[in-house]
Design a protein around this motif. Structure first.
Motif, mmCIF file in Angstrom:
data_model
loop_
_atom_site.group_PDB
_atom_site.id
_atom_site.type_symbol
_atom_site.label_atom_id
_atom_site.label_comp_id
_atom_site.label_asym_id
_atom_site.label_seq_id
_atom_site.Cartn_x
_atom_site.Cartn_y
_atom_site.Cartn_z
ATOM 1 N N ARG A 178 41.441 37.278 35.996
ATOM 2 C CA ARG A 178 40.464 37.639 37.037
ATOM 3 C C ARG A 178 39.623 38.839 36.598
ATOM 4 O O ARG A 178 38.399 38.867 36.802
ATOM 5 N N ARG A 199 37.061 37.662 34.097
ATOM 6 C CA ARG A 199 35.973 36.911 34.738
ATOM 7 C C ARG A 199 35.016 37.852 35.465
ATOM 8 O O ARG A 199 33.794 37.643 35.446
ATOM 9 N N THR A 218 31.151 38.181 34.334
ATOM 10 C CA THR A 218 30.127 37.880 35.336
ATOM 11 C C THR A 218 29.227 39.087 35.567
ATOM 12 O O THR A 218 28.008 38.954 35.732
ATOM 13 N N CYS A 253 31.815 38.365 43.165
ATOM 14 C CA CYS A 253 33.025 37.585 43.429
ATOM 15 C C CYS A 253 32.709 36.099 43.590
ATOM 16 O O CYS A 253 33.465 35.239 43.115
ATOM 17 N N GLU A 254 31.606 35.783 44.238
ATOM 18 C CA GLU A 254 31.218 34.383 44.404
ATOM 19 C C GLU A 254 30.944 33.730 43.051
ATOM 20 O O GLU A 254 31.386 32.608 42.789
ATOM 21 N N GLN A 255 30.213 34.441 42.199
ATOM 22 C CA GLN A 255 29.863 33.876 40.894
ATOM 23 C C GLN A 255 31.083 33.793 39.979
ATOM 24 O O GLN A 255 31.220 32.841 39.203
ATOM 25 N N LYS A 271 34.097 33.471 41.033
ATOM 26 C CA LYS A 271 35.131 32.696 41.725
ATOM 27 C C LYS A 271 36.441 33.487 41.811
ATOM 28 O O LYS A 271 37.528 32.994 41.494
ATOM 29 N N VAL A 272 36.281 34.725 42.259
ATOM 30 C CA VAL A 272 37.405 35.630 42.467
ATOM 31 C C VAL A 272 37.283 36.204 43.871
ATOM 32 O O VAL A 272 36.202 36.638 44.283
ATOM 33 N N GLY A 273 38.355 36.204 44.636
ATOM 34 C CA GLY A 273 38.316 36.733 45.983
ATOM 35 C C GLY A 273 38.074 38.236 45.999
ATOM 36 O O GLY A 273 38.507 38.946 45.091
#
Length: 220
Positions: A21, A24, A28, A47-49, A51-53
């Motif tokens: 995470r 990523r 990003t 976080c959206e791009q 894909k991490v909360g």
């Protein structure tokens, strides 16, 4: 009897998932800052791009400034490691070694335009990044001091001359690359490397004379 929870899920440990995470988020952030600018970096968008909360973002970084600073540090350290390796692997004259180090540093920083923008342009948009940029420039200057002493076999001392020269090279090179990235210097990357290498070689070549003048007091 309670069985201890191992944290392993689908073959990966908790630590591995945490590092994935974090990776990523950094990758990003490089994409966002390097293409849209620092002002486009938000926790929600990142976080959206990635894909991490959002809660996992705060598990990895206390805030966006820390994330951006770590990204900058990572890029700078990779470039410095590449330059040191290039110098160590190059036989020949001191000028050959300097040229190899400069070329490796510039190629590492500009092969991916996003990295170049983070290092040379976007740092001006944040006080935290500016501090990180200055810290990075000091590390580059320290590396120049280290390599200069190895390449020229300078005797102990001459610290003022070596430190001043390294800071001038680092600051001048950074500003020249920034001008080049902005289109203000009509040369290709090879031309840029040649300019920086010749500039560095000339300044390093003058070091013994400058050090001697300072040591005798005639440079004051």
């Amino acid at each position: 009897m309670t069985r201890a929870f191992s944290g392993t899920y689908r073959g990966t440990s908790t630590a591995e998932r945490r590092e994935d995470r974090r990776r990523r988020l950094l990758d990003t952030a490089l994409d966002i800052v390097g293409t849209q600018g620092l002002s486009a970096l938000t926790v929600r968008g990142l976080c959206e791009q990635a894909k991490v909360g959002p809660r996992f973002f705060y598990e990895a970084f206390p805030d966006l400034d820390t994330l951006a600073s770590e990204l900058l540090l990572e890029i700078q350290d990779a470039a410095l490691d590449t330059a040191r390796a290039a110098v160590a692997a190059t036989d020949g004259t001191p000028s050959d070694k300097i040229r190899a180090g400069v070329a490796a540093l510039i190629v590492e920083l500009t092969d991916d335009p996003r990295r170049a923008k983070v290092v040379f342009a976007q740092a001006y948009g944040s006080e935290a990044l500016m501090r990180s940029r200055f810290d990075g420039m000091r590390r580059v200057a320290d590396a120049i001091i280290e390599q200069t002493r190895l390449v020229l076999d300078l005797p102990a001392g001459h610290d003022t001359a070596v430190a001043a020269t390294s800071q001038l090279i680092t600051g001048g090179a950074a500003e020249l690359v920034l001008v080049w990235l902005d289109g203000g210097l009509d040369v290709d990357r090879d031309g840029l490397v040649d300019l920086l290498a010749e500039f560095t070689i000339a300044m390093v070549g003058r070091l013994p004379d400058v050090a001697e003048r300072l040591s005798t007091g005639s440079g004051r």
